[in-house]
Scaffold this motif. Structure first.
Motif, PDB file in Angstrom:
ATOM      1  N   ALA A 176       0.929  -1.510  -0.146  1.00  0.00           N
ATOM      2  CA  ALA A 176      -0.434  -0.076   0.397  1.00  0.00           C
ATOM      3  C   ALA A 176       1.210   1.187   0.255  1.00  0.00           C
ATOM      4  O   ALA A 176       0.452   1.837  -0.733  1.00  0.00           O
ATOM      5  CB  ALA A 176      -1.041  -0.178   0.749  1.00  0.00           C
ATOM      6  N   ALA A 177       2.298   1.318   0.731  1.00  0.00           N
ATOM      7  CA  ALA A 177       3.121   2.579   0.145  1.00  0.00           C
ATOM      8  C   ALA A 177       3.316   2.833  -0.289  1.00  0.00           C
ATOM      9  O   ALA A 177       3.331   3.975  -0.819  1.00  0.00           O
ATOM     10  CB  ALA A 177       4.012   1.688   1.898  1.00  0.00           C
ATOM     11  N   GLU A 178       3.876   1.330  -1.117  1.00  0.00           N
ATOM     12  CA  GLU A 178       4.198   1.363  -2.362  1.00  0.00           C
ATOM     13  C   GLU A 178       3.633   2.197  -3.799  1.00  0.00           C
ATOM     14  O   GLU A 178       4.057   3.563  -4.773  1.00  0.00           O
ATOM     15  CB  GLU A 178       5.112   0.328  -2.633  1.00  0.00           C
ATOM     16  N   ALA A 179       2.237   2.070  -3.361  1.00  0.00           N
ATOM     17  CA  ALA A 179       1.650   2.703  -4.462  1.00  0.00           C
ATOM     18  C   ALA A 179       1.074   3.960  -4.151  1.00  0.00           C
ATOM     19  O   ALA A 179       0.676   4.336  -5.180  1.00  0.00           O
ATOM     20  CB  ALA A 179       0.044   1.882  -4.311  1.00  0.00           C
ATOM     21  N   ALA A 180       0.600   3.641  -2.377  1.00  0.00           N
ATOM     22  CA  ALA A 180       0.851   5.494  -2.297  1.00  0.00           C
ATOM     23  C   ALA A 180       2.034   6.335  -3.063  1.00  0.00           C
ATOM     24  O   ALA A 180       1.243   7.474  -4.105  1.00  0.00           O
ATOM     25  CB  ALA A 180       0.388   5.538  -1.125  1.00  0.00           C
ATOM     26  N   ALA A 181       3.070   6.103  -3.545  1.00  0.00           N
ATOM     27  CA  ALA A 181       4.318   6.623  -3.118  1.00  0.00           C
ATOM     28  C   ALA A 181       3.999   6.491  -4.888  1.00  0.00           C
ATOM     29  O   ALA A 181       4.676   7.667  -5.255  1.00  0.00           O
ATOM     30  CB  ALA A 181       5.397   5.970  -3.166  1.00  0.00           C
ATOM     31  N   GLU A 182       3.870   5.580  -5.609  1.00  0.00           N
ATOM     32  CA  GLU A 182       3.862   5.875  -7.359  1.00  0.00           C
ATOM     33  C   GLU A 182       2.741   7.074  -7.626  1.00  0.00           C
ATOM     34  O   GLU A 182       3.130   7.700  -8.325  1.00  0.00           O
ATOM     35  CB  GLU A 182       3.029   4.249  -8.021  1.00  0.00           C
ATOM     36  N   ALA A 183       2.050   7.131  -6.983  1.00  0.00           N
ATOM     37  CA  ALA A 183       0.415   7.773  -6.648  1.00  0.00           C
ATOM     38  C   ALA A 183       1.028   9.144  -6.828  1.00  0.00           C
ATOM     39  O   ALA A 183       1.267  10.415  -7.702  1.00  0.00           O
ATOM     40  CB  ALA A 183      -0.667   7.198  -6.099  1.00  0.00           C
ATOM     41  N   ALA A 184       2.030   9.486  -5.607  1.00  0.00           N
ATOM     42  CA  ALA A 184       2.216  11.064  -5.583  1.00  0.00           C
ATOM     43  C   ALA A 184       3.471  10.831  -6.658  1.00  0.00           C
ATOM     44  O   ALA A 184       3.364  12.299  -6.572  1.00  0.00           O
ATOM     45  CB  ALA A 184       3.223  10.905  -4.416  1.00  0.00           C
ATOM     46  N   ALA A 185       4.949   9.836  -7.145  1.00  0.00           N
ATOM     47  CA  ALA A 185       5.233  10.163  -8.054  1.00  0.00           C
ATOM     48  C   ALA A 185       4.973  11.137 -10.003  1.00  0.00           C
ATOM     49  O   ALA A 185       4.785  11.990 -10.234  1.00  0.00           O
ATOM     50  CB  ALA A 185       6.043   9.074  -8.188  1.00  0.00           C
ATOM     51  N   GLU A 186       3.326  10.168  -9.602  1.00  0.00           N
ATOM     52  CA  GLU A 186       2.714  10.073 -10.981  1.00  0.00           C
ATOM     53  C   GLU A 186       1.880  11.673 -10.985  1.00  0.00           C
ATOM     54  O   GLU A 186       2.301  12.018 -11.842  1.00  0.00           O
ATOM     55  CB  GLU A 186       1.620   9.158 -10.914  1.00  0.00           C
ATOM     56  N   ALA A 187       1.975  11.475 -10.170  1.00  0.00           N
ATOM     57  CA  ALA A 187       1.279  13.305  -9.765  1.00  0.00           C
ATOM     58  C   ALA A 187       2.258  14.371  -9.521  1.00  0.00           C
ATOM     59  O   ALA A 187       2.282  15.534 -10.820  1.00  0.00           O
ATOM     60  CB  ALA A 187       0.660  13.663  -8.536  1.00  0.00           C
ATOM     61  N   ALA A 188       3.515  14.180  -9.311  1.00  0.00           N
ATOM     62  CA  ALA A 188       4.404  15.176  -9.243  1.00  0.00           C
ATOM     63  C   ALA A 188       5.029  15.164 -10.452  1.00  0.00           C
ATOM     64  O   ALA A 188       4.842  15.643 -11.095  1.00  0.00           O
ATOM     65  CB  ALA A 188       5.770  15.121  -8.143  1.00  0.00           C
ATOM     66  N   GLU A 189       5.416  14.115 -11.124  1.00  0.00           N
ATOM     67  CA  GLU A 189       6.072  13.526 -12.805  1.00  0.00           C
ATOM     68  C   GLU A 189       5.768  14.379 -13.791  1.00  0.00           C
ATOM     69  O   GLU A 189       5.845  14.778 -14.395  1.00  0.00           O
ATOM     70  CB  GLU A 189       6.524  12.438 -12.395  1.00  0.00           C
ATOM     71  N   ASN A 190       3.944  13.978 -14.025  1.00  0.00           N
ATOM     72  CA  ASN A 190       3.385  13.859 -14.924  1.00  0.00           C
ATOM     73  C   ASN A 190       2.634  16.103 -14.594  1.00  0.00           C
ATOM     74  O   ASN A 190       1.943  15.826 -15.876  1.00  0.00           O
ATOM     75  CB  ASN A 190       2.659  12.925 -15.056  1.00  0.00           C
ATOM     76  N   GLN A 191       2.832  16.326 -13.611  1.00  0.00           N
ATOM     77  CA  GLN A 191       1.205  16.811 -13.129  1.00  0.00           C
ATOM     78  C   GLN A 191       0.163  16.835 -14.111  1.00  0.00           C
ATOM     79  O   GLN A 191      -0.761  17.570 -14.537  1.00  0.00           O
ATOM     80  CB  GLN A 191       2.094  18.671 -14.375  1.00  0.00           C
ATOM     81  N   ARG A 192      -0.506  15.534 -13.654  1.00  0.00           N
ATOM     82  CA  ARG A 192      -1.806  15.537 -14.276  1.00  0.00           C
ATOM     83  C   ARG A 192      -2.751  15.909 -13.553  1.00  0.00           C
ATOM     84  O   ARG A 192      -3.990  16.444 -13.299  1.00  0.00           O
ATOM     85  CB  ARG A 192      -2.225  13.595 -13.468  1.00  0.00           C
ATOM     86  N   GLY A 193      -3.302  16.932 -14.698  1.00  0.00           N
ATOM     87  CA  GLY A 193      -4.369  17.867 -14.717  1.00  0.00           C
ATOM     88  C   GLY A 193      -4.441  18.614 -13.431  1.00  0.00           C
ATOM     89  O   GLY A 193      -5.713  19.224 -13.225  1.00  0.00           O
ATOM     90  N   GLY A 194      -4.092  19.587 -12.614  1.00  0.00           N
ATOM     91  CA  GLY A 194      -4.183  19.880 -11.003  1.00  0.00           C
ATOM     92  C   GLY A 194      -4.974  18.521 -10.873  1.00  0.00           C
ATOM     93  O   GLY A 194      -5.696  19.142  -9.496  1.00  0.00           O
TER      94      GLY A 194
END
Length: 194
Positions: A124-142
């Motif tokens: 769960a922690a790794e999935a959460a980190a992946e979600a945060a990384a995706e949001a930060a790296e790709n600027q997912r539409g705010g």
């Protein structure tokens, strides 16, 4: 008379069969309902990944003293005094940003998921980190990108990375477009929470 007795037997068989069918059907419905897990309140489990600080203790000692000769009187040796432990920060690893894992959602709300992670390979922690990384790296539409428990959206065994708590299918479609994905279902999955 033989006909009346035969008809009564047929009626009894029909009534008995019907009653047995109703009882068996009821038992199957109850068994199926027991397999469905109850919904819980909306809660989000934030993940915390912090580097640990290493604490070191130092102790000062005096060099060994030679044994006194019989003619000398021994002098007391000072006892070592421990110094207080002072934490020193370990080198900071390049930690991934922390994110959020959503483990319950309002019924009939929608999600827009653009990535699936198998639970067998990601905690769960790794999935959460992946979600945060995706949001930060790709600027997912705010939009607020989170890890979503796949059990909530009929994808058990997976974590979904995407946007949760959307009002309807149209909002899920708009979220997919805002994140730069197509809406064919190949890039961005829009699912209802049932």
């Amino acid at each position: 008379m033989a006909d009346e007795t035969g008809q009564r037997r047929d009626n009894k068989k029909f009534a008995t069969g019907t009653a047995a069918g109703v009882v068996a059907g009821g038992l199957l419905v109850v068994a199926a309902l027991n397999l469905v897990s109850p919904r819980t309140a909306v809660t989000a489990v934030p993940s915390t990944i912090t580097p640990s600080a290493a604490a070191t203790t130092t102790q000062t000692t005096t060099p060994p003293v030679a044994a006194p000769s019989p003619s000398e009187t021994p002098t007391p040796t000072p006892t070592p005094t421990p110094t207080s432990a002072s934490p020193t920060a370990a080198p900071t690893p390049t930690a991934r940003p922390t994110g959020e894992v959503v483990t319950s959602l309002p019924r009939l709300s929608y999600v827009a998921v653009f990535k699936w992670l198998p639970k067998s390979s990601y905690s769960a922690a790794e999935a959460a980190a992946e979600a945060a990384a995706e949001a930060a790296e790709n600027q997912r539409g705010g939009l607020r990108v989170v890890a979503i428990d796949g059990n909530l959206i009929q994808k058990p065994g997976y974590w979904g990375i995407g946007v949760a708590n959307l009002a309807d299918f149209a909002d899920a479609t708009a979220a997919c477009k805002a994140m730069g994905f197509g809406t064919t279902g190949r890039d961005c999955f829009r699912r209802a929470v049932l």
